[in-house]
Structure formats: C-alpha cells, structure tokens
Design a protein around this motif. Structure first.
Motif, PDB file in Angstrom:
ATOM      1  N   GLY A 230      32.073   5.592  23.297  1.00 22.31           N
ATOM      2  CA  GLY A 230      31.707   6.858  22.657  1.00 22.31           C
ATOM      3  C   GLY A 230      32.967   7.601  22.284  1.00 22.31           C
ATOM      4  O   GLY A 230      34.082   7.155  22.569  1.00 22.31           O
ATOM      5  N   ALA A 231      32.785   8.747  21.650  1.00 19.85           N
ATOM      6  CA  ALA A 231      33.945   9.539  21.252  1.00 19.85           C
ATOM      7  C   ALA A 231      33.565  11.004  21.158  1.00 19.85           C
ATOM      8  O   ALA A 231      32.402  11.348  20.980  1.00 19.85           O
ATOM      9  N   SER A 232      34.562  11.849  21.283  1.00 22.76           N
ATOM     10  CA  SER A 232      34.334  13.276  21.078  1.00 22.76           C
ATOM     11  C   SER A 232      34.409  13.564  19.585  1.00 22.76           C
ATOM     12  O   SER A 232      34.873  12.746  18.795  1.00 22.76           O
ATOM     13  N   ARG A 233      33.970  14.758  19.226  1.00 21.82           N
ATOM     14  CA  ARG A 233      34.019  15.133  17.826  1.00 21.82           C
ATOM     15  C   ARG A 233      35.456  15.110  17.293  1.00 21.82           C
ATOM     16  O   ARG A 233      35.712  14.701  16.168  1.00 21.82           O
ATOM     17  N   ALA A 234      36.407  15.529  18.143  1.00 19.24           N
ATOM     18  CA  ALA A 234      37.803  15.575  17.704  1.00 19.24           C
ATOM     19  C   ALA A 234      38.269  14.185  17.269  1.00 19.24           C
ATOM     20  O   ALA A 234      38.934  14.032  16.241  1.00 19.24           O
ATOM     21  N   ALA A 235      37.911  13.165  18.055  1.00 17.86           N
ATOM     22  CA  ALA A 235      38.349  11.805  17.735  1.00 17.86           C
ATOM     23  C   ALA A 235      37.670  11.286  16.470  1.00 17.86           C
ATOM     24  O   ALA A 235      38.267  10.545  15.691  1.00 17.86           O
TER      25      ALA A 235
ATOM     26  N   CYS B 177      37.290  10.267  28.755  1.00 16.35           N
ATOM     27  CA  CYS B 177      38.738  10.069  28.851  1.00 16.35           C
ATOM     28  C   CYS B 177      39.463  10.952  27.833  1.00 16.35           C
ATOM     29  O   CYS B 177      39.259  10.795  26.626  1.00 16.35           O
ATOM     30  N   GLY B 178      40.237  11.868  28.314  1.00 14.36           N
ATOM     31  CA  GLY B 178      41.001  12.726  27.405  1.00 14.36           C
ATOM     32  C   GLY B 178      40.114  13.631  26.575  1.00 14.36           C
ATOM     33  O   GLY B 178      40.414  13.944  25.434  1.00 14.36           O
ATOM     34  N   ILE B 179      38.967  14.024  27.169  1.00 11.66           N
ATOM     35  CA  ILE B 179      38.035  14.940  26.500  1.00 11.66           C
ATOM     36  C   ILE B 179      38.023  16.224  27.319  1.00 11.66           C
ATOM     37  O   ILE B 179      37.761  16.192  28.520  1.00 11.66           O
ATOM     38  N   SER B 180      38.304  17.345  26.665  1.00 11.57           N
ATOM     39  CA  SER B 180      38.442  18.582  27.435  1.00 11.57           C
ATOM     40  C   SER B 180      37.079  19.086  27.927  1.00 11.57           C
ATOM     41  O   SER B 180      36.983  19.702  28.975  1.00 11.57           O
ATOM     42  N   GLY B 181      36.034  18.812  27.152  1.00 13.70           N
ATOM     43  CA  GLY B 181      34.702  19.208  27.603  1.00 13.70           C
ATOM     44  C   GLY B 181      34.210  20.500  26.989  1.00 13.70           C
ATOM     45  O   GLY B 181      33.683  21.367  27.681  1.00 13.70           O
ATOM     46  N   ALA B 182      34.355  20.612  25.660  1.00 13.12           N
ATOM     47  CA  ALA B 182      33.779  21.758  24.949  1.00 13.12           C
ATOM     48  C   ALA B 182      32.274  21.740  25.168  1.00 13.12           C
ATOM     49  O   ALA B 182      31.687  20.682  25.368  1.00 13.12           O
TER      50      ALA B 182
ATOM     51  N   ARG C 131      40.602  13.598  22.092  1.00 13.69           N
ATOM     52  CA  ARG C 131      41.898  13.945  21.536  1.00 13.69           C
ATOM     53  C   ARG C 131      43.065  13.485  22.415  1.00 13.69           C
ATOM     54  O   ARG C 131      44.133  13.140  21.920  1.00 13.69           O
ATOM     55  N   GLY C 132      42.838  13.475  23.728  1.00 17.41           N
ATOM     56  CA  GLY C 132      43.889  13.112  24.666  1.00 17.41           C
ATOM     57  C   GLY C 132      44.471  11.731  24.448  1.00 17.41           C
ATOM     58  O   GLY C 132      45.544  11.411  24.952  1.00 17.41           O
ATOM     59  N   LEU C 133      43.757  10.879  23.696  1.00 14.78           N
ATOM     60  CA  LEU C 133      44.275   9.536  23.447  1.00 14.78           C
ATOM     61  C   LEU C 133      45.413   9.546  22.441  1.00 14.78           C
ATOM     62  O   LEU C 133      46.146   8.561  22.327  1.00 14.78           O
TER      63      LEU C 133
ATOM     64  N   ILE D 129      28.907  11.349  36.087  1.00 15.07           N
ATOM     65  CA  ILE D 129      29.905  11.654  35.064  1.00 15.07           C
ATOM     66  C   ILE D 129      31.290  11.588  35.692  1.00 15.07           C
ATOM     67  O   ILE D 129      31.524  12.153  36.764  1.00 15.07           O
ATOM     68  N   VAL D 130      32.176  10.848  35.039  1.00 14.14           N
ATOM     69  CA  VAL D 130      33.559  10.748  35.504  1.00 14.14           C
ATOM     70  C   VAL D 130      34.453  11.353  34.428  1.00 14.14           C
ATOM     71  O   VAL D 130      34.294  11.055  33.249  1.00 14.14           O
ATOM     72  N   ALA D 131      35.368  12.220  34.853  1.00 11.85           N
ATOM     73  CA  ALA D 131      36.298  12.827  33.906  1.00 11.85           C
ATOM     74  C   ALA D 131      37.704  12.382  34.240  1.00 11.85           C
ATOM     75  O   ALA D 131      38.107  12.405  35.408  1.00 11.85           O
ATOM     76  N   ILE D 132      38.428  11.962  33.222  1.00 10.15           N
ATOM     77  CA  ILE D 132      39.838  11.630  33.405  1.00 10.15           C
ATOM     78  C   ILE D 132      40.619  12.484  32.404  1.00 10.15           C
ATOM     79  O   ILE D 132      40.421  12.374  31.190  1.00 10.15           O
ATOM     80  N   ASN D 133      41.453  13.355  32.938  1.00  9.79           N
ATOM     81  CA  ASN D 133      42.153  14.295  32.064  1.00  9.79           C
ATOM     82  C   ASN D 133      43.412  14.776  32.767  1.00  9.79           C
ATOM     83  O   ASN D 133      43.428  14.916  33.987  1.00  9.79           O
TER      84      ASN D 133
END
Lengths: 396, 263
Positions: free
Chosen positions: A308-313, A340-345, A285-287, A358-362
C-alpha cells in the motif's frame, strides 16, 4: 413536517448542545441556544441537553405493513464465476441475524452459468438460494442487476437485505434501494437485532471514522445494509448442509441494459488487491523516493502481503493510485497493517484505522501514526526494514 | 454537451473529533470545503464541454444557504451556472430523500447529456446519492469511473473494479460517479474568481420543485439516526525505541505469533 425547537424557558445557555452538534448548527444568542438553518434534524443535541430544552418533533408517517416482510437475504457477488469472500462473510452474519429472528436465510445469485455456485452458498449457511441465471447477466451491469434484485424483493418480501460494500455492491444496491423505496446504510461495521422493535441496528463509521452512528430503518422494508470485505466472519464450509435452490425467471424487459459491456482490462500493476489483503505493508514520504520502495515490497513479500502507499507517495508518482490507502484512496481492514515512513495524517488513518494489528515504523517519535499503532519502532527505515525482512524470513 | 455536476459542501473532516471525557464534539472552526471527489467531477465536466466543442456546465447542490460558497468556488473554475436547492423542508434528508430532491432539481433544470458526481462524500462516505439520482431520472449510471471519453453520441467509461477496469459503452444521457484518478483539477483563474464573485446563483426551494412533501427532508427519509458515539480507542500501543538490533527482534517476537495463528 418534522421540526426541532428550543424551549426558551428551559434553556440555561450551558452550550452542551453546541458541543454535541455534528454540523455546527447551533449558536448562542442572548444566552439561549438558537438552531441555525443548516440543522439536519439528526437529533444528536436532544439527549445531551440536561434540561430537556430541545424537542425534536418527528412527523408520524405511514409505515409499510412490517409483518408482511420476513427473512434475511444476502445478495451474493460473483465475478467470472468466482464467488467473492464477502458473500460468505455476510452469510455468516446473516445466519446469526436469521436465527435471532427465527426466520430463514436466503442468498440471491445472479449471473450466467452460475447455478453450480449455489451449493457453496448453502454450505456457508444459506437455507435457500434464489438463482437468476441468464446470458444477459454475464457481466455486472447496473440496470439489469438492479431490476432483477428489486423484482425478487418484490416477489418474496425479505425484511433484511445485506450486500458486500464492493465496487459492484456499492454501485448496484443504492439503485435497488431507491427502486423499492427503502433505507440503505453503507459500510456497516456492526449489525444487530433490537428484539423489542424487531429492527436491524446498523452501526457505521462517519466523518472519516471519527464518529460512529447507529442507523435504523423503522417504517420501510426491507432494511438494507452494505458491509465491507473482512468485517464479518464466514462460517466454515459445511458441504453436508441442506438447502433449497430456487430458479427464478425474469421478464426480458428487466434484463435489458442501455449500457454495453465492452471488455475487462486487468490491473497488472497489482498482484494482490489491497482491499482483499490480510497483510498490507504501506510506504510513505519517509522512503524518500521510488527507488527505495523495494524495501516495502520485500517486507510485504516476506509475509505474503500486499503493498500500500500513502497519498504523498502516490501524488509524488512513486506508486500507482490503486495502491493508495486513505480517505481519497481505498479503505482497508487487514489483519496486519505495517505503515513505513507514514506520519499518519487523519486522512490516512481514516483508511486503515480499523485494521486488527497496526505497526508503525517512523523515525519521528511524535508522528501521529504511533497513536493508532498496536506496535511501533522509532528508527530509520533504511535500517529497520531490511533487518525486519531478514528476521521474518528466518522465522516464517 | 450539457453537463450537470452534483456537488456537496462538507466539513473538512480532519477537525471533527469526539471529546472522550464528555462524549461531545470538538470542532475548532471546522472549515467547509467542496467534497474533494466532487472537484474531479467538476473538472471532468469542464473537460467534456471542451472536448465536445461547446455546451454548458451547471453545478447543483442541496443544502443550507452557506453552500453558496462552494458553488462560487465551482463558478470560479469556469462552470457556467450554479443552482442551490435550499429550504428548511429539505433538512434531515438521508440519501433517499437527497436523491429524490436532486432528481427533482435536475428535471426542473431541463435538458442535460451527462450528470457527474464524485464517487462519495467524505463526511458520509455512502456513495449512494449518485446511483439513487440515476434511478430516479431513469437513466443509466456507471460508478467509480476512472476514464471518460466521448465517442460520437455515447461515452466510453472505464469503471474501476477491485481487480481492474470494466470498459463500458454508455448512451447519453447518463450519470457517472468519478474517482480521483480520472483527472487533475485545474486551479481557478483570477478572472474566474472575479466573475464568480458577481455571478447570480439560482436558489430553488420546495415550492419551485415538483416534489411530494412526504418524500423530502426528514419525513421522506427511510433511515433514522438512533445514536452517535465515539469509536473504541485502540489500547495503548507498545513503541520500541533504541538500536535496530534491539527493536527489530522485539517486534518480530510480537508479529510471529500473529502471522502464524491469525493469518
């Protein structure tokens, strides 16, 4: 019938069993634990009880003659004449198990015009390859494939049968397990031998990866398990390895299929299948919108990774469903996962938390994704992603 | 067109966690929901009934009495009737015994053209019960269906594979397990909710089904749970904060060796 019972004179009402219950199936009544009717007899409460107040009585049942079953098998997967890597990985693990049991490792190969593939399976560790090469097996169809595998199990009685947890494996092998009447454990992340009992210890995640369970199949054979791609390690191919190729004939009736194969339609939206990728860069979603997804694509491209993508995207229609990572999408286990821009539900974490790095960018330092991350950057995606892409391009 | 949809009630897994200090479960009032994948199976059943121009959709589940709640939710969506297979004797079923019991329930229910399931349940993630039921009923199956269309007396199913779709012609009766992509489930109507509240739910126990006592519940389950434990925790991660020209080089320094040696 098996049953579970609380010995009231021993129960002190400490509630440890309630905490151990996976199914919310125990409650306190007048200071005594009472097992409710949604209990699954899993036995998780028995050991935590410090007062030995819970007794699980398991009915003695007749076991098959276990010593009649010997050998470790891998059901190899080929599509359009290409062996799936998961088959090699299973042979790597199968080799270990076979040596521990002092038995042979065999591969099972089904298809049409596929005998040429058998030496590859030997090079990766198989002592023997059972080949069933018939025109009816050109495409994967559940009925003939399951009939043939069940028939081979009946003919040769292996003690362990491993299959890749691919779309094909997970569709085919439950049918086989029912047919031969034995247990099957899906998506094992660990396989080991209990020497004393000569049992396969099958460890797998449950409840979206929040809990691990070790499963056994004590009274039936073969012991069957599926394993996802990239969980086990393949041996390097050794073309000098020797093995036996055994052609097996099948009755025509076993090769019949009520289902007709019409055609294959390739998914053109995905150049790399995310379940097979070593590197995945996912966007969420952050995108902010589909117009920004190129930032993710460019980073993936710089490293030769998949998107890949999160469910939100996906739900927002920015990316097709085949890219979705998570509980209702695909479970992936790459060597490197960049969120990237995934909150991590939790549902997203369930699909990727077994990735090696695992790399998180948020931009939100409190986002739960940082708890799952090996490395993280707190910052604005629109600055971080282009800088990271540029810098990695220069380094690689 | 008579459709049977197999559903499972599952805990919303988000709330099930292990307390690492005591190795016990933390469950803060875990709500029960219809397994999300099964909601697509229900919707597909309703759509098949509509496109066939008539017939019935029946939901069936195996579980303790509280599963009735999930069945009522399905009824509110427009399902015609609901059957619950519930008996202490079914407790402890693994996927083999569950498949066996559900197949017996389906046989008792009688005629059907299509059996639908979600591709897997989110608590167990096994994806084994659908194919198991199909085998026990002696009917063809297609798993991971992303599109299902009626074509005279058969169905055309698109099966989602890793690299694309297999298109298959499937004579009925048959069993299909469906993925999320197949449809967009509807919401219950107010009228549907009212109807569901009053609806009669058929409950069958072990004496109602033609089953062998040694094949059901824990006794009929080839697999056994040996131990349950918490997964390994990721060691504390390193999080870089600050300006992009500081943080990005720090991350790149960590990533380059991984990219060069491991991949």
């Amino acid at each position: 019938m098996s049953s579970i019972e609380v010995l009231e004179e021993r129960c002190v009402g400490c509630e440890l069993c309630i905490k151990a219950c996976l199914y919310d199936a125990i409650e306190m009544r007048d200071g005594i634990a009472v097992i409710k009717d949604n209990c699954t007899l899993c036995g998780a409460c028995v050991e935590p009880c410090k007062f030995d107040a819970i007794i699980l009585r398991q009915e003695k049942r007749e076991a098959v003659e276990l010593s009649d079953y010997r050998g470790v098998w891998v059901v190899a997967e080929q599509r359009a004449g290409v062996l799936h890597d998961v088959s090699f990985e299973l042979l790597g693990k199968g080799r270990e198990l076979a040596e521990e049991l002092s038995v042979e490792l065999s591969a099972v190969l089904l298809g049409s015009g596929v005998e040429d593939l058998a030496p590859q399976l030997i090079a990766r560790g198989a002592d023997r390859v059972y080949v069933v090469d018939e025109p009816e097996l050109e495409h994967f169809l559940d009925e003939p494939y399951s009939n043939v595998v069940a028939e081979l199990i009946g003919r040769h009685s292996p003690e362990i049968v491993l299959t890749g947890a691919t779309s094909m494996g997970r569709s085919l092998i439950p049918r086989v397990a029912v047919q031969v009447k034995t247990g099957l454990t899906a998506d094992c992340t660990g396989l080991a031998i209990d020497d004393k009992e000569r049992l396969l210890l099958q460890t797998r995640p449950a409840f979206g990866g929040n809990i691990m369970a070790t499963i056994i199949c004590p009274d039936f054979r073969p012991q069957m398990a599926t394993v996802r791609h990239k969980v086990m390690s393949a041996l390097d191919a050794d073309p000098s390895r020797k093995g036996e190729i055994v052609r097996e004939k099948m009755d025509a009736v076993l090769l019949e299929s009520k289902v007709e194969y019409i055609e294959f339609v390739k998914d053109l939206t995905q150049t790399i299948n995310i379940a097979d990728a070593d590197i995945i860069v996912s966007g969420g979603r952050g995108l902010g919108g589909p117009e920004n997804f190129h930032l993710v694509e460019e980073l993936a491209e710089a490293m030769g990774g998949a998107v890949g993508a999160s469910r939100a995207a996906v739900d927002a229609g920015w990316v097709p469903y085949s890219h979705q990572v998570g509980q209702t999408g695909k479970t992936v286990q790459p060597k490197l996962y960049i969120a990237c821009g995934i909150s991590g539900a939790v549902q997203h974490l369930a699909g990727m938390q077994s990735s090696k790095t695992i790399v998180a960018i948020n931009k939100d330092p409190d986002a739960p994704i940082f708890h799952a991350a090996t490395y993280g950057i707190v910052g604005d995606l629109f600055d971080v992603l282009p800088a990271l892409t540029k810098s990695l391009k220069a380094e690689l | 067109m008579n459709v049977l949809v197999l559903i499972k009630q599952v805990p919303d897994t988000t709330d099930v966690r292990i307390d690492r200090e005591t190795n016990t479960l933390i469950r803060e009032g875990v709500p029960s929901i219809i397994n999300p994948f099964d909601t697509y199976a229900i919707e597909e059943g309703l759509r098949l009934r509509e496109s066939a121009g008539g017939g019935t959709v029946t939901v069936m589940s195996m579980g303790p009495p509280q599963v009735e709640g999930a069945l009522r939710e399905a009824l509110a969506l427009g399902v015609d009737d609901a059957i619950l297979l519930s008996d202490r004797a079914f407790a402890g079923s693994d996927t083999w015994a569950t498949s066996y019991t559900l197949a017996a329930g389906i046989r008792k229910r009688g005629e059907f053209d299509v059996v639908l399931c979600g591709k897997q349940a989110i608590d167990g993630d096994t994806a084994q019960v659908g194919p198991g039921v199909a085998k026990l009923l002696g009917i063809p199956q297609v798993a991971y269906v992303r599109k299902l269309t009626l074509d005279g007396k058969r169905c055309i199913a698109e099966r989602m594979m890793e690299d694309g779709s297999d298109v298959l012609g499937v004579p009925l009766p048959a069993l299909f397990t469906v993925v999320k992509e197949i449809n967009e489930p509807r919401l219950p109507s107010l009228k549907g909710k009212m109807k569901a509240k009053k609806a009669e739910i058929t409950v069958w126990g072990v004496s109602d089904l033609e089953v062998d006592d040694s094949e059901i519940g824990l006794d009929g389950s080839p697999t056994r749970v040996k131990t349950i434990f918490a997964p390994e925790l990721r060691t504390n991660g390193i999080v870089f904060q600050g300006e992009v020209d500081e943080t990005v080089p720090l991350l790149v320094k960590e990533l380059v060796p991984i990219l060069k040696t491991e991949i």
